[in-house]
Design a protein around this motif. Structure first.
Motif, PDB file in Angstrom:
ATOM      1  N   ASP A 186       0.817  -1.214   0.000  1.00 30.77           N
ATOM      2  CA  ASP A 186       0.000   0.000   0.000  1.00 30.77           C
ATOM      3  C   ASP A 186       0.852   1.267   0.000  1.00 30.77           C
ATOM      4  OD1 ASP A 186      -2.271  -1.645   0.159  1.00 30.77           O
ATOM      5  OD2 ASP A 186      -2.213  -1.616   2.357  1.00 30.77           O
ATOM      6  N   PHE A 216      -5.779   2.197   2.544  1.00 32.35           N
ATOM      7  CA  PHE A 216      -6.870   1.523   1.837  1.00 32.35           C
ATOM      8  C   PHE A 216      -8.149   2.267   2.183  1.00 32.35           C
ATOM      9  CE2 PHE A 216      -5.852  -0.570   5.826  1.00 32.35           C
ATOM     10  CZ  PHE A 216      -7.068  -0.584   6.498  1.00 32.35           C
ATOM     11  N   ASP A 225      -8.500   5.061  -1.879  1.00 36.63           N
ATOM     12  CA  ASP A 225      -7.678   4.798  -0.708  1.00 36.63           C
ATOM     13  C   ASP A 225      -7.638   6.024   0.202  1.00 36.63           C
ATOM     14  OD1 ASP A 225      -7.112   2.286  -1.638  1.00 36.63           O
ATOM     15  OD2 ASP A 225      -5.210   2.853  -2.573  1.00 36.63           O
ATOM     16  N   TYR A 618      -0.621  -8.153   4.313  1.00 41.38           N
ATOM     17  CA  TYR A 618       0.306  -7.018   4.279  1.00 41.38           C
ATOM     18  C   TYR A 618       1.740  -7.516   4.454  1.00 41.38           C
ATOM     19  CZ  TYR A 618       2.611  -2.666   5.689  1.00 41.38           C
ATOM     20  OH  TYR A 618       3.458  -1.596   5.783  1.00 41.38           O
TER      21      TYR A 618
END
Length: 627
Positions: A186, A216, A225, A618
């Motif tokens: 991310d 996000f 996001d 993640y």
């Protein structure tokens, strides 16, 4: 726990220097041991429960100490991740980092836990909540958690417990520095630089940090996001004036920018174009003076200022700046009949706020002050341990409050202890409750009050430990916005019963820690489960060290929770979850360490707040250089 031995004041000068080097915190650093502790025992010293240094096992309360080594080993991204699912602690965050965050300790409300930085309050004066986006883990040396009421020591707000965040300071002689660079999913990047210098009686440390992420979508129905960025710096200075006094000074500043969802434009249509920026400044200073071998005096002052401003659908949505000034004086007397502490605190709070939906006069009252006088007594004689405390608080906006607490423990053996406690606490109405700028304040509100009864048993062996705490908390006069035109009134009552189990094993290579909580957080008016609080949750951490490598895993989970539907505002339930995380590190050479983690390994889709997303799978890795 130490058994069959009375605490004394001997060898004070030897210990206070060691503890001061470790903690660099405002509370008194007076000695409690009859001999100077070893380096191994220093990590068990905590200062939060009774505002003086004590070995953790000598505190008659449910406590945890999370050291810097554990913070680095777990590779937690934020304080929220570090605390999630530990004994008695639930965290609800409405989206990615920077989103609104609530912490429920032992099932109490999110503003019933007192959050401290180096012993100083940091909650916003308007809503009484601590904003977790201002608390970077890279700047924290240790986290001290005390579960259960501590109002008779700290005053208002400590119904569920206290969390004290102690920032990093120098402890090793000489000059040392470290630089950490990390990158993850991310578009996440983290940089941190830490420097410390310890020469003779002077300790200096500095920390610089920067975190940013594309994040996000906060809402599960969102289309973009919601990112986050934070930059900050901390500086601490400590100096020992021979063996007579210790001075500690600190300053910390953090600036944040964040996006969020669920705001509205001028026509009250839902919008995702929601953003904000904020800053927090914390200044603290304390002087500990050893007036004689059995008498310490501590003077402390602090100033906290935070400010945040939101923009919704391109329009100004309001600004709130709050400031708090505190001063404290404390005396600690060490005698054959125990330790007697007497102190007085005074704090003043003020607001500077404006917003498009404020009434013409805004906050009718935008300042307040409170003074507290307290005393505590701690005695350890043979197998018997007693702690008792009493405090009187006077607030110029809602009145006065008396709180107290007593604890007793008996050493069944040199390794086992059985005890009980009973304490009262209160939560002061915040300025929004009393003088809301939206036209619905109630200056006649009473404080929320509580009583807690607790039984505990704990066993501490050389390599493993186990503890059980059973408690019941009754809270009256809960503030609820159920009056005419949504005016806050004192109406609700709640009762929370619970059992906490903690256990751990530390071998030569393998360490395992388990925390499990069963609780029944009930609204006594309706008989319903309190919102966003589960009846069961747990966390299991396991780590294995092999030469220069280490491997670890965390399993955390929770049962379902009562909640409010984010779209219809009707009652609903949010499903339970289980999340599995992995981590590893490799000490490549003496001055270089690599680390990596994989969170939410199975990409579990779950929610902490109904209608708001959490982090999916993640990946993050980094390198640390030591100089």
């Amino acid at each position: 726990m130490n058994t069959y031995k009375t605490r004394g004041r001997a060898h004070a000068q030897a210990k206070y220097t060691l503890v001061g080097s470790l903690l660099l915190t405002p509370p008194a650093l007076a000695a409690q041991e009859t001999t100077a502790p070893s380096s191994d025992s220093l990590e068990t010293v905590q200062v939060t429960a009774n505002r003086i240094p004590q070995l953790q096992n000598d505190v008659l309360a449910s406590t945890d100490v999370i050291t810097r080594d554990e913070i680095e080993r777990l590779q937690a991204s934020s304080l929220v991740d570090l605390l999630q699912s530990r004994n008695g602690i639930e965290v609800a965050r409405s989206g990615p980092m920077g989103s609104q965050t609530s912490l429920f300790m032992r099932g109490t409300e999110s503003d019933h836990t007192l959050i401290l930085v180096n012993g100083q309050r940091i909650a916003n004066s308007a809503d009484g909540l601590a904003h977790f986006e201002f608390l970077p883990l890279s700047a924290i040396e240790r986290v001290e958690i005390v579960r259960g009421p501590r109002a008779s020591v700290y005053g208002a707000d400590a119904i569920g417990g206290v969390i004290n965040l102690i920032t990093r300071g120098g402890s090793e002689v000489g000059q040392h520095a470290e630089v950490t660079l990390r990158a993850g999913s991310d578009g996440t990047f983290r940089q941190n630089a830490q420097f410390s210098s310890v020469e003779d009686d002077t300790r200096l440390s500095a920390n610089l940090h920067h975190d940013e992420s594309d994040g996000f979508s906060a809402r599960d129905t969102g289309s973009e996001d919601d990112g986050y960025e934070a930059t900050g710096a901390e500086l601490r200075l400590g100096h020992d004036f021979g063996q007579r006094a210790t001075l500690s000074l600190g300053v910390a500043k953090t600036d944040t920018d964040y996006d969020y969802d669920d705001c509205y434009d001028s026509s009250f249509s839902a919008s995702e174009d929601c953003s904000g920026e904020g800053s927090q400044l914390v200044l603290d200073a304390s002087l500990l003076t050893h007036l004689n071998p059995n008498w310490d005096m501590t003077v402390s002052v602090a100033r906290t200022r935070d400010e945040y401003e939101n923009t919704e659908a391109g329009s100004d949505a309001g600004r709130v700046a709050s400031a708090r000034n505190e001063i404290g004086l404390r005396h600690d007397f060490y005698t054959d009949l125990g330790t007697l502490s007497l102190g007085v605190d005074h704090r003043e709070e003020s607001l500077d706020a404006d917003g498009p939906y404020f009434t013409a006069d805004g906050y009718e009252v935008d300042s307040r002050y409170a003074t507290g006088v307290y005393g505590s007594w701690q005695l350890q004689q043979q197998r018997h341990h007693v702690t008792t405390s009493l405090r009187y608080d006077d607030d110029n906006r809602y009145g006065h409050q008396m709180t107290g607490g007593s604890s007793y423990a008996y050493d069944l053996t040199q390794a086992q202890q059985l005890g009980a406690s009973y304490s009262s606490a209160f939560k002061a109405p915040n300025l929004i409750d009393l003088y809301s700028p939206y036209g619905s304040g109630n200056p006649d509100l009473d404080a929320e009050t509580s009583t807690t009864a607790e039984l505990f048993w704990r066993l501490q062996e050389q390599r493993w430990h186990v503890g059980v705490n059973a408690f019941q908390t009754d809270i009256d006069n809960l503030i609820s916005y159920e009056g005419a035109d949504f005016t806050p009134i004192n109406i609700d009552r709640s009762r929370i019963r619970g059992i906490e189990l903690s256990s751990g094993w530390k071998g030569d290579a393998l360490s395992v820690n388990l925390a499990m909580t069963w609780q029944d957080p009930e609204d006594r008016e309706t008989g319903e489960q309190l919102k966003r609080r589960a009846k069961r949750f747990a966390r299991l951490d396991a780590d294995y060290a092999l030469a220069d490598w280490s491997f670890g895993a965390t399993l955390r989970g929770s049962a379902s929770r009562s909640d409010t539907d984010a779209d219809t505002y009707t009652d609903t339930r949010t499903a339970g979850y289980g999340v599995f995380d992995l981590r590893t590190s490799w000490q490549v050479m003496q001055n270089v360490k690599l680390s990596a983690k994989l969170e939410n390994v199975f990409d579990r889709d779950y929610q902490l707040v109904n209608g708001y997303d959490t982090q999916g799978r993640y990946v993050e890795g980094g390198v640390t250089f030591y100089f």
